[in-house]
Design a protein around this motif. Structure first.
Motif, short mmCIF file in Angstrom:
data_model
loop_
_atom_site.label_atom_id
_atom_site.label_comp_id
_atom_site.label_asym_id
_atom_site.label_seq_id
_atom_site.Cartn_x
_atom_site.Cartn_y
_atom_site.Cartn_z
N ASP A 414 -10.98 32.67 24.64
CA ASP A 414 -10.39 34.05 24.74
C ASP A 414 -9.51 34.29 25.51
O ASP A 414 -8.89 33.37 26.29
CB ASP A 414 -11.70 35.29 24.46
CG ASP A 414 -12.47 34.90 26.03
OD1 ASP A 414 -11.80 34.58 26.87
OD2 ASP A 414 -13.45 35.57 25.95
N ASP A 415 -8.79 35.45 25.78
CA ASP A 415 -7.87 36.11 26.72
C ASP A 415 -8.32 35.38 27.91
O ASP A 415 -7.07 35.13 28.72
CB ASP A 415 -7.59 37.52 26.40
CG ASP A 415 -7.10 37.73 25.35
OD1 ASP A 415 -6.87 36.92 24.30
OD2 ASP A 415 -7.15 39.22 25.06
N CYS A 420 -5.35 30.11 32.59
CA CYS A 420 -4.80 28.65 33.02
C CYS A 420 -2.92 28.56 32.77
O CYS A 420 -2.11 28.00 33.55
CB CYS A 420 -5.09 27.43 32.18
SG CYS A 420 -4.89 27.45 30.42
N LEU A 421 -2.62 29.39 32.20
CA LEU A 421 -0.87 29.64 31.49
C LEU A 421 -0.13 29.85 32.82
O LEU A 421 0.90 29.67 33.05
CB LEU A 421 -0.80 30.53 30.46
CG LEU A 421 -1.25 30.14 29.13
CD1 LEU A 421 -0.92 31.32 28.07
CD2 LEU A 421 -0.68 28.82 28.62
N HIS A 438 -6.16 38.38 21.98
CA HIS A 438 -5.65 39.57 21.60
C HIS A 438 -4.41 40.07 22.69
O HIS A 438 -3.99 39.01 22.96
CB HIS A 438 -6.83 40.76 21.98
CG HIS A 438 -8.03 40.64 21.21
ND1 HIS A 438 -9.12 39.86 21.56
CD2 HIS A 438 -8.47 41.47 20.08
CE1 HIS A 438 -10.01 39.80 20.78
NE2 HIS A 438 -9.77 40.84 19.89
N GLY A 439 -4.08 40.93 22.78
CA GLY A 439 -2.76 41.36 23.38
C GLY A 439 -2.76 40.83 24.81
O GLY A 439 -1.61 40.58 25.32
N PRO A 459 -3.97 35.32 15.15
CA PRO A 459 -4.91 36.05 15.93
C PRO A 459 -5.35 37.45 15.56
O PRO A 459 -5.07 37.71 14.43
CB PRO A 459 -3.92 36.27 17.32
CG PRO A 459 -2.20 36.46 16.41
CD PRO A 459 -2.51 35.77 15.22
N SER A 460 -6.50 37.94 16.40
CA SER A 460 -6.70 39.22 16.17
C SER A 460 -5.61 40.26 15.95
O SER A 460 -4.47 39.98 16.45
CB SER A 460 -7.81 39.67 16.84
OG SER A 460 -9.04 38.78 16.87
N ARG A 461 -5.97 41.49 15.61
CA ARG A 461 -4.99 42.58 15.52
C ARG A 461 -4.49 42.88 16.98
O ARG A 461 -5.41 42.73 18.04
CB ARG A 461 -5.43 43.93 15.13
CG ARG A 461 -5.86 43.42 13.54
CD ARG A 461 -4.78 43.42 12.72
NE ARG A 461 -3.76 44.68 12.83
CZ ARG A 461 -3.99 45.83 12.05
NH1 ARG A 461 -4.78 45.95 11.10
NH2 ARG A 461 -2.90 46.94 12.08
#
Length: 537
Positions: A414-415, A420-421, A438-439, A459-461
Motif C-alpha cells: 500500500d501507500d 522506499c521511493l 491511494h493519493g 489504482p483506487s480512487r
C-alpha cells in the motif's frame, strides 16, 4: 539541501544542474522567477547544451523572462535541432509552417516534422499526417495520412478525430443485417395482432441498432464525399498542433555511453522452452547480453549457468514458476546485471476487454532482500507479485542506481510501502498499480527530482490534490492514465489543469468501470421497462 539531493546533484553535469535549477523555478510561472530561469538556461546554452538552447528558444518564443523575439527563438531552436533534440526540430517545423521567425516553407516544415516523428514525438507525427492530408510540402495522400493518424490514435487524441476507419462495405453490411433482423423478427405482424412479443422484440431491437449504425456510417461517408467533390476542406493552420514549451523526456539524460552500457549494442537471447543445459551454455556470448526466459521451464539448475557471468546485463523471468529463492541468489552473483523482470504476463480475453494480471505467488519478501543487494540494478519490474508486502518493498530503498521501477499487481503493498521511493533519487520512470494505492503514495516522490514519467495501472480512487506533488518535480513530463479504470474523464481533465506542463494521456479504458456501471444501470432499467410493458399488455 538534504544529503540525498546533494548526492543527486553530483550526478549531473554543470549544464544539467543549471537546467534543473531553471526548470524548478520556471514552473512557478512567476515573472521574477522567469528572469532567473532565463539566466540559468542562457548559461546552459553557452555550454552548448541542447536542452539549454531549446529552453532559451522557448523563453524568446513565449516572452517569459525576456522580451518576446520569435526570430531569436528560431535561431536557438535550430541550434538545438542540430544536436538532435526532437522538440526543437518540431518547433522549428511549426515556425516554418506558419512563416513565423523564418520564411514560410511547407516542404521544410514537412521534412522537420518527419525527422521529429521518426524520434517518437506524437505531435510531429500528427502534423506530418496533416501535411499528407492537405498536400502541404508533400504529395497529397489520403492513404499515408490515415496510416499515420491510425498509428497514434490511441495515444494522441486529436489524431483520433481524423481517423476514417469506416467504409461503404461496412455501412451496407450493417444496414442489410439490421433490415433482415427486423424483417425476420416479424415485428410488423406482432404490432398488428395482440400476441405476446416473446423474443422477436429482442431481435428487432438488435436489428434496429445495426440499421441505425449503418445509417450513421453511410451519412458520414456521404458527407465526406460531398466535401471532397466540392473541395471543401478544413483549414490546416487551425488543425496544426502548436509549438511545445517543455523539456524532452528522452533527450535530457542522453549521454555518450560505451557499447557495454548501451542496450542497443547488447546481444538479446530468447530461451527455447526445450533447450538443454549444454545447449544453453554453448549459446552464451562473450559480449554483453540480455536473455528472456519468459514462458519457459527454466529452473535454478539452468540459472546456475549464469552464476558470476560478467557479461549478463538483463534477465526476464515472466511466467517462470520453477525459479526459487536460490535462483534469484544465483543472479545476484552477476556483477553487471542491470535489468530484472519478475512476475506474470497480463492476459486479455474476448469476453473481458480489460487486461487480467494473473497472480505470481512465487516471489516473496525474501526474494526482495536478495534483490536489494544488487546495487547495480537500473531497471526492476515486479508484475503480479501478490505475495510481497510493505516489509519486502522497503528493502528496495538500497537500490540507489535504480532508474526504472515497476510495481503492478502487488496487492499487499500500500501507500506506506512506497516510502522506499524516497531513497531512489535517480528514478526516471515509475509504474504503479495496486488496489491499495491511494493519493498519499505520490507524496513519497518529492526527492525523485529526475522522475520523468509515471504510469498508473488501475489504482483506487485518487483525490485530484494528490497529483499536485508531481508539479514540484522539475523534469516530470508524462502521466499515463490509460488503465485507470476508476478515473472519470472529468477527473482526467482536472488533472490536466493541475499539471499544465505535463502530457497527461488517457485511453479508451480510462473510466471503464464507471461507464460499465452506467451501461448496466440503463440496461437493467430497459429490461424492467420491457417486462412491465409485456405484463401490462
Amino acid at each position: 539541501m538534504s544529503m540525498k539531493k546533494t548526492y543527486q546533484a553530483q550526478k549531473f553535469s554543470e549544464a544539467q544542474q543549471l537546467i534543473v535549477k531553471g526548470l524548478r523555478i520556471w514552473r512557478q510561472n512567476d515573472p521574477e522567477n522567469d528572469r532567473a530561469a532565463f539566466g540559468f538556461f542562457s548559461r546552459a546554452a553557452e555550454l552548448n547544451d541542447a536542452v539549454g538552447q531549446y529552453m532559451l528558444g522557448v523563453c524568446y518564443d513565449t516572452g517569459r523572462g525576456t522580451m518576446e523575439n520569435i526570430h531569436e527563438a528560431c535561431r536557438w531552436y535550430a541550434l538545438a535541432s542540430e544536436q538532435g533534440l526532437r522538440e526543437a526540430t518540431y518547433n522549428l517545423g511549426v515556425c516554418s509552417f506558419y512563416g513565423e521567425g523564418t520564411a514560410q516553407d511547407f516542404m521544410r516544415a514537412a521534412d522537420l516534422f518527419c525527422e521529429a516523428a521518426g524520434k517518437g514525438l506524437l505531435e510531429a507525427t500528427y502534423n506530418y499526417a496533416l501535411c499528407f492530408e492537405f498536400g502541404l510540402g508533400v504529395d497529397e495522400s489520403e492513404r499515408l495520412s490515415q496510416s499515420l493518424y491510425t498509428s497514434i490514435a490511441n495515444e494522441y487524441e486529436p489524431a483520433m478525430s481524423r481517423v476514417r476507419d469506416s467504409s461503404w462495405g461496412t455501412a451496407i453490411t450493417l444496414m442489410t443485417i439490421g433490415s433482415l433482423l427486423i424483417h425476420m423478427s416479424g415485428v410488423g405482424d406482432l404490432i398488428r395482432t395482440t400476441n405476446q412479443p416473446s423474443f422477436s422484440l429482442f431481435w428487432a431491437g438488435i436489428g434496429a441498432v445495426l440499421l441505425w449504425g449503418g445509417l450513421q456510417t453511410l451519412g458520414g461517408l456521404l458527407w465526406h464525399s460531398y466535401r471532397s467533390a466540392f473541395k471543401i476542406k478544413d483549414d490546416p493552420s487551425l488543425l496544426l498542433a502548436k509549438r511545445l514549451n517543455n523539456v524532452s523526456d528522452l533527450d535530457f539524460f542522453a549521454a555518450t555511453t560505451t557499447d557495454a552500457d548501451n542496450p542497443a549494442k547488447w546481444t538479446w537471447l530468447v530461451a527455447s522452452p526445450d533447450a538443454t543445459k549444454r545447449e544453453f551454455l554453448s549459446a552464451l556470448p562473450d559480449t554483453p547480453f540480455g536473455i528472456d526466459f519468459s514462458d519457459t521451464k527454466v529452473d535454478d539448475n539452468m540459472l546456475m549457468c549464469l552464476c558470476g557471468n560478467t557479461n549478463l546485463r538483463a534477465v526476464s523471468l515472466l511466467n517462470c514458476g520453477r525459479v526459487s529463492r536460490k535462483g534469484i541468489a544465483l543472479l545476484a552473483t552477476c556483477p553487471e546485471l542491470r535489468s530484472l523482470v519478475l512476475g506474470s504476463k497480463p492476459k486479455t480475453t474476448i469476453l473481458y476487454p480489460l487486461p487480467i494480471l494473473p497472480k505470481y505467488r512465487y516471489a516473496t519478501d525474501e526474494w526482495l532482500r536478495i534483490i536489494a543487494g544488487m546495487k547495480q540494478l537500473e531497471n526492476l519490474q515486479l508484475i503480479g507479485c501478490s505475495e510481497i508486502t510493505n516489509e519486502g518493498v522497503a528493502q528496495l530503498e538500497a537500490l540507489e542506481q535504480l532508474q526504472m521501477l515497476g510495481l503492478t499487481g502487488c496487492d499487499k503493498v500500500d501507500d506506506e510501502g512506497l516510502r522506499c521511493l524516497r531513497g531512489m533519487v535517480r528514478l526516471q520512470n515509475l509504474e504503479l498499480g495496486s488496489k491499495n494505492f491511494h493519493g498519499t503514495a505520490l507524496s513519497h516522490l518529492r526527492d525523485a527530482v529526475q522522475l520523468q514519467s509515471l504510469t498508473l495501472f488501475n489504482p483506487s480512487r485518487m483525490d485530484d490534490r494528490a497529483f499536485l506533488e508531481l508539479a514540484e518535480l522539475p523534469l516530470f513530463r508524462n502521466l499515463l492514465l490509460d488503465t485507470c479504470y476508476r478515473m472519470s474523464p472529468r477527473q482526467v481533465a482536472r488533472v490536466k489543469k493541475l499539471l499544465p506542463y505535463c502530457e497527461v494521456s488517457s485511453g479508451p479504458l480510462t473510466g471503464y468501470f464507471l461507464r460499465q456501471r452506467l451501461y448496466y444501470s440503463v440496461l437493467i432499467a430497459v429490461i424492467v421497462l420491457v417486462i412491465f410493458l409485456i405484463i401490462s399488455a
